[in-house]
Design a protein around this motif. Structure first.
Motif, short mmCIF file in Angstrom:
data_model
loop_
_atom_site.label_atom_id
_atom_site.label_comp_id
_atom_site.label_asym_id
_atom_site.label_seq_id
_atom_site.Cartn_x
_atom_site.Cartn_y
_atom_site.Cartn_z
N ASN A 50 0.85 -1.18 0.00
CA ASN A 50 0.00 0.00 0.00
C ASN A 50 0.89 1.24 0.00
OD1 ASN A 50 0.57 0.89 2.73
ND2 ASN A 50 -0.82 -0.73 3.46
N LEU A 51 0.30 2.38 -0.19
CA LEU A 51 1.06 3.62 -0.33
C LEU A 51 1.89 3.93 0.91
CD1 LEU A 51 1.78 6.11 -1.99
CD2 LEU A 51 -0.27 7.22 -1.08
N ASN A 52 1.33 3.74 2.10
CA ASN A 52 2.06 4.03 3.33
C ASN A 52 3.30 3.15 3.46
OD1 ASN A 52 0.25 6.02 4.08
ND2 ASN A 52 -1.03 4.59 5.23
N GLN A 53 3.18 1.87 3.09
CA GLN A 53 4.32 0.97 3.14
C GLN A 53 5.40 1.43 2.16
OE1 GLN A 53 2.01 -2.53 2.21
NE2 GLN A 53 2.33 -3.38 4.26
N PHE A 54 4.98 1.81 0.97
CA PHE A 54 5.93 2.26 -0.05
C PHE A 54 6.70 3.50 0.44
CE2 PHE A 54 6.80 5.02 -3.74
CZ PHE A 54 7.69 4.21 -4.43
N ILE A 55 5.99 4.47 0.97
CA ILE A 55 6.63 5.70 1.45
C ILE A 55 7.56 5.40 2.62
CG2 ILE A 55 6.22 7.94 2.56
CD1 ILE A 55 3.65 8.13 0.84
N LEU A 56 7.12 4.59 3.56
CA LEU A 56 7.94 4.25 4.72
C LEU A 56 9.23 3.54 4.28
CD1 LEU A 56 8.19 4.29 7.81
CD2 LEU A 56 7.06 2.05 7.82
N LEU A 57 9.11 2.57 3.40
CA LEU A 57 10.30 1.87 2.92
C LEU A 57 11.24 2.81 2.17
CD1 LEU A 57 8.70 -1.50 1.81
CD2 LEU A 57 10.44 -1.21 3.57
N SER A 58 10.68 3.71 1.39
CA SER A 58 11.50 4.66 0.63
C SER A 58 12.25 5.60 1.56
CB SER A 58 10.64 5.47 -0.34
OG SER A 58 10.09 4.63 -1.31
N VAL A 59 11.55 6.13 2.55
CA VAL A 59 12.18 7.10 3.46
C VAL A 59 13.22 6.41 4.35
CG1 VAL A 59 11.74 8.63 5.43
CG2 VAL A 59 10.25 8.72 3.41
N LEU A 60 12.85 5.27 4.93
CA LEU A 60 13.78 4.59 5.84
C LEU A 60 15.02 4.06 5.12
CD1 LEU A 60 11.52 2.70 8.40
CD2 LEU A 60 12.79 4.82 8.70
N LEU B 259 16.48 5.57 2.75
CA LEU B 259 17.13 6.75 2.15
C LEU B 259 17.01 6.74 0.62
CD1 LEU B 259 20.27 6.75 4.43
CD2 LEU B 259 18.38 8.35 4.53
N GLY B 260 15.89 6.25 0.13
CA GLY B 260 15.62 6.26 -1.30
C GLY B 260 16.07 5.02 -2.04
N LEU B 261 16.77 4.11 -1.38
CA LEU B 261 17.23 2.90 -2.07
C LEU B 261 16.08 1.98 -2.46
CD1 LEU B 261 20.47 2.04 -0.09
CD2 LEU B 261 20.27 3.08 -2.35
N TYR B 262 15.00 2.00 -1.69
CA TYR B 262 13.86 1.15 -2.04
C TYR B 262 13.27 1.57 -3.40
CZ TYR B 262 9.68 -1.61 -1.93
OH TYR B 262 8.71 -2.52 -2.26
N ASN B 263 13.41 2.82 -3.75
CA ASN B 263 12.90 3.27 -5.05
C ASN B 263 13.59 2.54 -6.19
OD1 ASN B 263 11.44 5.04 -3.51
ND2 ASN B 263 12.70 6.80 -4.00
N ILE B 264 14.88 2.26 -6.04
CA ILE B 264 15.61 1.51 -7.07
C ILE B 264 15.07 0.09 -7.14
CG2 ILE B 264 17.88 0.61 -7.73
CD1 ILE B 264 19.07 3.13 -6.35
#
Length: 185
Positions: free
Chosen positions: A28-38, A40-45
């Motif tokens: 879900n969106l909250n999980q995506f944002i939390l993973l991205s922020v924690l 430091l943006g590596l989850y986006n890759i």
């Protein structure tokens, strides 16, 4: 002629079966944002890799998802465009500007070169992934012959990533504090 008939039968059999894609689990969106922020943006890759891999399998593309995720500066705009086209084919009515989203990701990513503490602003680049993330989830949910699983809890891998992310964030914030107070030289 017989060869053409065989190809047509194979194609119609593939279309009538489930779309064979490895990744059908949706965050879900909250999980995506939390993973991205924690992270430091590596989850986006990682998300880009998984999304390119999804399109590789769905559309039978001849691409290398890892290469496209790592060198996203060359492929991110195309990924946003592909997601939007796929979502619109599934009835998604919202539109987003792939160009502005790409530009936003690039601008905020380059903020990481600012001096402390301002470089942390680069983490806001996650905001420019959200429209594509939402569109992709919408499309996957509504694609015929594709079963999706809503991931309600974080996986063990996600939890490990978040623990390491929290440690890195704490070290980063401690470093900023020490630098601003003159204790780090």
């Amino acid at each position: 002629m017989k060869n053409n008939m065989t190809n047509l039968n194979t194609t119609s059999m593939l279309n009538s079966q489930h779309i064979r894609t490895e990744d059908r689990t949706l965050l879900n969106l909250n999980q995506f944002i939390l993973l991205s922020v924690l992270s430091l943006g590596l989850y986006n890759i990682w998300w880009m890799f998984k999304t390119w891999r999804f399109f590789l399998q769905k559309d039978q593309l001849d691409i290398q998802p890892a290469f496209r995720a790592i060198f996203s500066i060359f492929f991110l705009y195309g990924l946003f465009e592909r997601i939007q086209k796929y979502a619109q084919q599934q009835g998604y009515s919202k539109k987003f500007s792939s160009g502005w989203m790409f530009l936003g990701v690039m601008v905020f990513s380059y903020l990481s070169y600012l001096p402390a503490p301002y470089f942390i602003l680069y983490i806001c680049s996650v905001l420019f992934y959200i429209p594509a993330f939402m569109a992709l989830n919408y499309a996957k949910r509504r694609t015929e012959n594709m079963e999706t699983i809503e991931q309600e809890k974080f996986t063990t891998t996600h939890i490990i990533l978040m623990v390491f992310g929290v440690i890195i964030w704490l070290l980063l914030l401690l470093s900023i504090y020490l630098e601003l107070t003159g204790q780090l030289q």
